[in-house]
Structure formats: C-alpha cells, structure tokens
Design an enzyme around this catalytic site. Structure first.
Site, short mmCIF file in Angstrom:
data_model
loop_
_atom_site.label_atom_id
_atom_site.label_comp_id
_atom_site.label_asym_id
_atom_site.label_seq_id
_atom_site.Cartn_x
_atom_site.Cartn_y
_atom_site.Cartn_z
NE ARG A 174 -2.22 0.26 3.68
CZ ARG A 174 -2.15 1.38 4.40
NH1 ARG A 174 -2.77 2.45 4.00
NH2 ARG A 174 -1.45 1.42 5.52
NE ARG A 178 -0.83 8.28 7.71
CZ ARG A 178 -0.20 8.28 8.87
NH1 ARG A 178 -0.03 9.41 9.53
NH2 ARG A 178 0.26 7.15 9.38
NE ARG A 251 20.59 -3.62 2.33
CZ ARG A 251 21.66 -3.21 1.67
NH1 ARG A 251 22.45 -4.10 1.05
NH2 ARG A 251 21.97 -1.93 1.61
NE ARG A 281 16.21 4.63 11.08
CZ ARG A 281 15.24 3.84 11.53
NH1 ARG A 281 13.99 4.10 11.24
NH2 ARG A 281 15.52 2.79 12.26
CD GLU A 302 19.14 3.72 12.19
OE1 GLU A 302 18.53 3.13 11.27
OE2 GLU A 302 18.70 3.83 13.33
CE1 TYR A 350 11.56 -4.75 11.09
CE2 TYR A 350 9.17 -4.60 11.16
CZ TYR A 350 10.41 -4.16 11.56
OH TYR A 350 10.51 -3.13 12.46
CG ASP A 352 6.59 -3.53 14.28
OD1 ASP A 352 7.78 -3.22 14.08
OD2 ASP A 352 5.64 -2.97 13.73
#
Ligand SMILES: Cc1cc2nc3c(=O)[nH]c(=O)nc-3n(C[C@H](O)[C@H](O)[C@H](O)COP(=O)(O)OP(=O)(O)OC[C@H]3O[C@@H](n4cnc5c(N)ncnc54)[C@H](O)[C@@H]3O)c2cc1C
Length: 386
Positions: A174, A178, A251, A281, A302, A350, A352
């Site tokens: 997606r 917004r 990675r 970042r 990073e 991945y 969270d």
C-alpha cells in the site's frame, strides 16, 4: 515433575516465553544469550556521559492495536504516551512523513483540499502501468515520477542495496500516502515508550528465582542441551542448521554515534531520501523521552548494508530464493524433536515487538495445552494469527 527448559535468546521472544512458562508450568528455565546483555535488538542503555536513554540497535517505538498485549507489557513497567513524527530531507528541503496533505502541498507549492490532492496524484500517476511487476512500477502507478523520485527511489535503493526495479511490488503493498494532515507515524490504538527503556521491561519479565540467565553464552545446536526437556530457540534458523542450505538474505545496519551540545535536528527521526547522502536516517535519542531534560544530545547516523558473517542480521530480504531456502529449513526444523522456533530470526520475518510478544504468549498457551493433552508439541508459532 518439574520441567527443565532452555531458551536461546534474551530478546522479547525469549523473555515472554520465560515469563509465560514460569507462570504456567512447574518448571525451571535457563536463558542463554551470546551477547553480554539481555534485551536482544530492543536493548536500551543510558549513555554514561549524558544520561540519555539510547536504543542501542536502532529506535524502537512500541505500538499495538491489541489491548491484551498493551496491558501485558504495562503490567511490568510504566509506559508513557509517545507520538512518533518523522521528517524527510529531500533535496535541500524538509518535508513531513508519511507523505500527507502537508507534504503534497509543500511539494507542489499548492494548498490542495484532500479531494484536490487525490486528484493531483491521479493526474501524475503513471496509468500506463496496469499490472505492476516491481516496487518501482507499483510506486509510479500510484504517485507518479516526481514524488517517487523525491521520497522513495533513493531511500529504497540505500535501504535495500539494489534498484527498486529489482524488488518485488509486494514490498510496497500500500503506498503510504495520506490525504489529510495526520503526520503521526503510527496509527495504532496504543503507542508508547517504557520510561526506563525496553531492557527494564524484559528484566522484570524474567525476574524469577527459577529463571537463570547466562550472558555471553553461545548455543551450539547438538551440544550441551541434552539435559533439558525442551529447547525454545529464537536465534537465526539458518544458523541452527549450520547454514547447510545456505545463508538467508538480510540487510544490516551500522550505527555512527555522535554527541553534541543542545539539540541536533529538532526531532527524533530525519530520513534522508537522496541517493547521494550515504546514510538512510539520523535518530536523536533524547526525543524518545520527552519527559526528561538533557542539555546535551546524542544522534546516530544509520547506514544500511548487506549482511556478512560478522554482522547482526536486521531486515530479512525474503527474495524468492530466500523463501525457498526457508522452506528447506522449516522442513528440517519440523523433523526435530524437543525444539521449537520462535521470533523474528527463527521464523525469518520482519516482526514488530508486539508481533513477537503476541506470538510468544500464544505459543506458550499452545505448548501447555499440547503437554496436558499429550498431543504433538508445536514447532513454530501460529503465524496466521498476527
Ligand atoms: C532498526 C530496527 C528498528 C526497529 N524498530 C521497531 C519499532 O519501532 N517498533 C517495533 O515494535 N519493532 C521494531 N523493530 C523490531 C524489533 O527489533 C523486533 O521485533 C524484536 O527485536 C524481535 O525480538 P526477538 O526476541 O524475536 O529477536 P532479537 O531481539 O533479535 O533477540 C534474539 C536474541 O537471540 C540471541 N541469539 C541468537 N543466536 C544465539 C545463539 N546461538 N546463542 C545464544 N544467543 C543467541 C541474540 O543475541 C539476541 O539477543 C525494529 C527492528 C529494527 C531492525
């Protein structure tokens, strides 16, 4: 009979497993971790000089929609509300992320309404792409060339180390755009940061006389685990089998830490979208504890790179060759007796924090039921659920 369990890894997966097992069964538990601290990749530690709480392996914001998980982590320590806002440096300008109405207006130098912004993106979208075959086509199809180049192309190339045309379209399921002014990075029901950091949460979870933690202790499969009734392994699944089918692609991130007086960038996270800037970042850690006052600051650049043997694997690449390899490892794992595989590394996804916590909570329930009903012991978590 008291069970004897061995848990490999003292991250959230291992800590929740230990906490739930010790409260659900008559057992003793050993936790081994090869690092010299608990907490896994969520480890936080106060910097000795400044007193700032540093997220040692990259910034972590706790977010979940599940009340059960939120209540569970809050039962150990105090979490405070935290709203993560991210900015992006593209060219010589700073924009809000995720791309929202403010970003679109700033980018096109207009004051669109939500409907006008939607129309604008439809006008610039590449409608010749009907069936996107890769990440780049997926992005171009929805937001067009200019926004794609400004916010996605360089960042994605640095993050994944390849052209976005080489990445599957599914990575960008997606487009994160917004059509309102909401710049809250997370839109979960519960978002927060533990006041004393994540390591304190895990310390509380495993604080029990029948749980023994051994740090700096590497688990070698097949060695020294015979006298345990069951092993819960949260390390890399390919390492468990000594990479017999090859190495799964990841990675990794290298961190360059700096300190300075005052503020460095004025917020927690600034992404650098341009390909020419070598880092992805910069994270300024004192912004994760807005309730604390610090005269100095710590900021971390990073850099993303391919994972070699000595690196910590961070982001699973999950290319089709990886998925095939994973299937071979999963088959090998299912043929073993007395070992279960949990967490981000052992399932090569991945995940969270709330995902690994939820899966470990659920897994212990299934494990205890299997023991009681004398049915087959689960090897992997129920991945459909989260
Ligand atoms: C840069 C970055 C940012 C992130 N930000 C967020 C965020 O904002 N919010 C969020 O919810 N999640 C975030 N995550 C995800 C989060 O880090 C993971 O969900 C979490 O760390 C997974 O916990 P785990 O216990 O499964 O794995 P880990 O934390 O990796 O723990 C596994 C442990 O096992 C140990 N181990 C492995 N093999 C062996 C062995 N053979 N012997 C002994 N010990 C071993 C390792 O040393 C490690 O401590 C982020 C991840 C990254 C990479």
């Amino acid at each position: 009979m008291a069970y004897r369990f061995l848990i490999i890894g003292a991250g959230f997966s291992g800590s929740v497993l230990a906490n739930k097992l010790i409260n659900g069964l008559d057992c003793s538990i050993e936790i081994w971790d090869e690092r010299n601290h608990i907490g896994g990749n969520c480890h936080t530690e106060r910097d000795a000089e400044t007193g700032i709480m540093v997220h040692q392996y990259g910034p972590h914001i706790f977010n979940t929609d599940k009340k059960e998980i939120w209540d569970y982590v809050n039962s150990f320590v105090e979490f405070r509300p935290y709203v993560h806002r991210v900015k992006a440096m593209s060219g010589d300008r700073v924009y809000p992320l995720p791309v929202n109405l403010s970003t679109i207006n700033q980018f096109f130098n207009r004051t669109f309404t939500p409907a006008e912004a939607r129309e604008q993106l439809e006008n610039v979208a590449d409608k010749s792409i009907t069936d996107p075959q890769n990440f780049e086509e997926q992005a171009l199809r929805f937001i067009g060339k200019d926004l794609y180049k400004a916010f996605f192309y360089g960042y994605t190339k640095k993050q994944w180390g390849c052209e976005p045309t080489e990445l599957p379209a599914s990575i960008l399921k997606r487009i994160p755009v917004r059509f309102n002014y909401d710049d809250n990075y997370h839109n979960n029901l519960y978002t927060g940061i533990p006041v004393e950091g994540y390591t304190a949460v895990m310390q509380k979870m495993i604080d029990h006389p029948a749980i023994k933690v051994s740090l700096g202790k590497k688990f070698i499969p097949g060695e020294s685990s015979d006298h345990f009734d069951h092993v819960f392994y949260t390390g890399p699944i390919d390492a468990y089998f000594n990479y017999r089918h090859g190495r799964l692609g990841y990675r990794t991130v290298t961190f360059e830490q700096h300190s300075a007086e005052g503020d460095y960038q004025g917020l927690a996270q600034m992404n650098y979208c341009d390909e020419e800037v070598p880092y992805t970042r910069i994270v300024e850690h004192k912004y994760f504890t807005p309730w604390e006052q610090h005269d100095k600051t710590i900021y971390v650049k990073e850099f993303s790179k391919e994972t070699t043997e000595d690196d910590i694997p961070y982001y699973p690449k999950r290319l089709s060759a990886d998925k095939q390899m994973l299937q071979s490892y999963r088959e090998a794992a299912t043929s073993l007796k007395g070992v279960s595989f949990l967490g981000r590394l052992a399932t090569y996804r991945y995940m969270d924090m709330h995902h690994v916590i939820g899966e470990a909570m659920d897994f212990v329930g299934r494990y205890i039921t299997a023991l009681k009903e004398n049915t087959s012991i689960p090897v992997f978590p129920n991945e459909e659920q989260f």
